[in-house]
Design an enzyme around this catalytic site. Sequence first.
Site, PDB file in Angstrom:
ATOM      1  N   GLY A 177       0.799  -1.215   0.000  1.00 50.38           N
ATOM      2  CA  GLY A 177       0.000   0.000   0.000  1.00 50.38           C
ATOM      3  C   GLY A 177       0.837   1.273   0.000  1.00 50.38           C
ATOM      4  O   GLY A 177       0.518   2.241  -0.705  1.00 50.38           O
ATOM      5  N   THR A 178       1.908   1.284   0.760  1.00 46.78           N
ATOM      6  CA  THR A 178       2.719   2.504   0.868  1.00 46.78           C
ATOM      7  C   THR A 178       3.332   2.848  -0.488  1.00 46.78           C
ATOM      8  O   THR A 178       3.300   4.008  -0.930  1.00 46.78           O
ATOM      9  CB  THR A 178       3.818   2.308   1.926  1.00 46.78           C
ATOM     10  OG1 THR A 178       3.182   1.965   3.161  1.00 46.78           O
ATOM     11  CG2 THR A 178       4.647   3.561   2.120  1.00 46.78           C
ATOM     12  N   THR A 221      12.168  -6.685 -11.137  1.00 44.86           N
ATOM     13  CA  THR A 221      11.704  -8.055 -11.395  1.00 44.86           C
ATOM     14  C   THR A 221      10.384  -8.307 -10.674  1.00 44.86           C
ATOM     15  O   THR A 221      10.246  -7.985  -9.487  1.00 44.86           O
ATOM     16  CB  THR A 221      12.769  -9.068 -10.924  1.00 44.86           C
ATOM     17  OG1 THR A 221      13.950  -8.819 -11.676  1.00 44.86           O
ATOM     18  CG2 THR A 221      12.321 -10.508 -11.148  1.00 44.86           C
ATOM     19  N   CYS A 231       1.092   2.016  12.289  1.00 45.90           N
ATOM     20  CA  CYS A 231       2.316   2.745  11.985  1.00 45.90           C
ATOM     21  C   CYS A 231       2.651   3.761  13.068  1.00 45.90           C
ATOM     22  O   CYS A 231       3.786   4.165  13.193  1.00 45.90           O
ATOM     23  CB  CYS A 231       2.189   3.438  10.642  1.00 45.90           C
ATOM     24  SG  CYS A 231       1.626   2.308   9.366  1.00 45.90           S
TER      25      CYS A 231
END
Length: 388
Positions: free
Chosen positions: A69-70, A241, A329
């Site tokens: 998400g970040t 990758t 967080c």
Amino acid sequence: MTIYLDHAATTAIYPVVAERLVEDLQKLGNPSSIHTAGQTARGMLEGAREDLARVVNCDRQEVIFTSGGTESDNLAIKGLYWESINHNPDKNIIISAYTEHHAVIDPIEWLEKYQGAKVHWLKVDERGVVDLDELEQFVKDNQDKIALITLMWSNNETGVLTDLRRVVEIAKANNIPVHTDAVAAFGHTDVNFFPGLTAMSLSAHKVGGPVGVGALIVSRNAKLTSLQQGGGQERDIRGGTMNAPGARAFASAARMSQTKLSTEGWARHELLNHLTTGVTRAIPSARFSRGSAPGVPDLAHFTFPGCSGDSMLYLLDQHNIAVSTGSACTAGVARASHVLIAMGRTQEEATGTLRISIGRDTTKTEIDEFLKVLPEVHAAALKAGLTA
Ligand SMILES: Cc1ncc(COP(=O)(O)O)c(C=O)c1O
């Protein structure tokens, strides 16, 4: 046994997804290689892209896999902002709200500090609902100067929902890109990439997939400057990758969590009702943060006047009950919730919070256990608060 009621921070990977992931990680092949091993890995990746696209109702080319998400939020916000100012340096206003996750607020503030962005933070009412009348007026007054609007689908601390269809309506008339952080909404409400959205962030570990995988859904018609160059992967938007096993695990978990939501969503509503009634009955001074506003069916956020949320969290932990004060967080650091402050609460109110989030296997017995110890925990935290 721990009673885990912090599923909004992260939730358990589905056992079948974990098993398959372990198998897939042992398969050799880079999806960009031409030989058979590479093409097999490519098949795994493209299959995952197609599956995830089906879950969120978008075109498969619109799925850009990321690390979570970040990264998706950073890519959307910076990418759309740079695209805008490259065409017209005066189109440099970003519109958002201060109740967003730090994965949105921080890149916006970074663009403001280092890249000349102007930011308009929308007002939010005491339930956490963003003022969309203000958005409409602001867009009318500044239509040629707006680079993007970014507003989350559901708030990760309070669970309140944003009326994104209205946001898109307001933006559409002026061709303003709209990004939404749907990380906290995905798997908890019916999330889909409906027409008019430009970009949408998702994360696997919130829906029973592995940590470190996510996606940014980017409309075929949108242009976005990439943050990392190299290799040209993912439509040249996200070099590096590709993580084919992670992508497959994410897509499977997303499908499973969507099915669970459609079949068992009502049961989570009932459990949430049981929880919220139980909390307000046990502690009459507790305040359900989002009040009457629409929200997700499996997250309850409360303020407890005179208590520190951290004290309650530690005391509950001693009873083997895991909850949060808000966003994972910021938890662990005794800090007022920026979300609650944006909702107009005092510093004291914004530190006296608890978020209880229900998972796919949470039972009524677990909620009852939490409700049983809550009065004792609350009384101890209140006493500590009064003597501090
Ligand atoms: C609303 C929201 N956005 C973004 C993130 C960050 O996602 P990730 O942990 O995948 O980087 C979170 C995680 O808590 C979140 O709740």
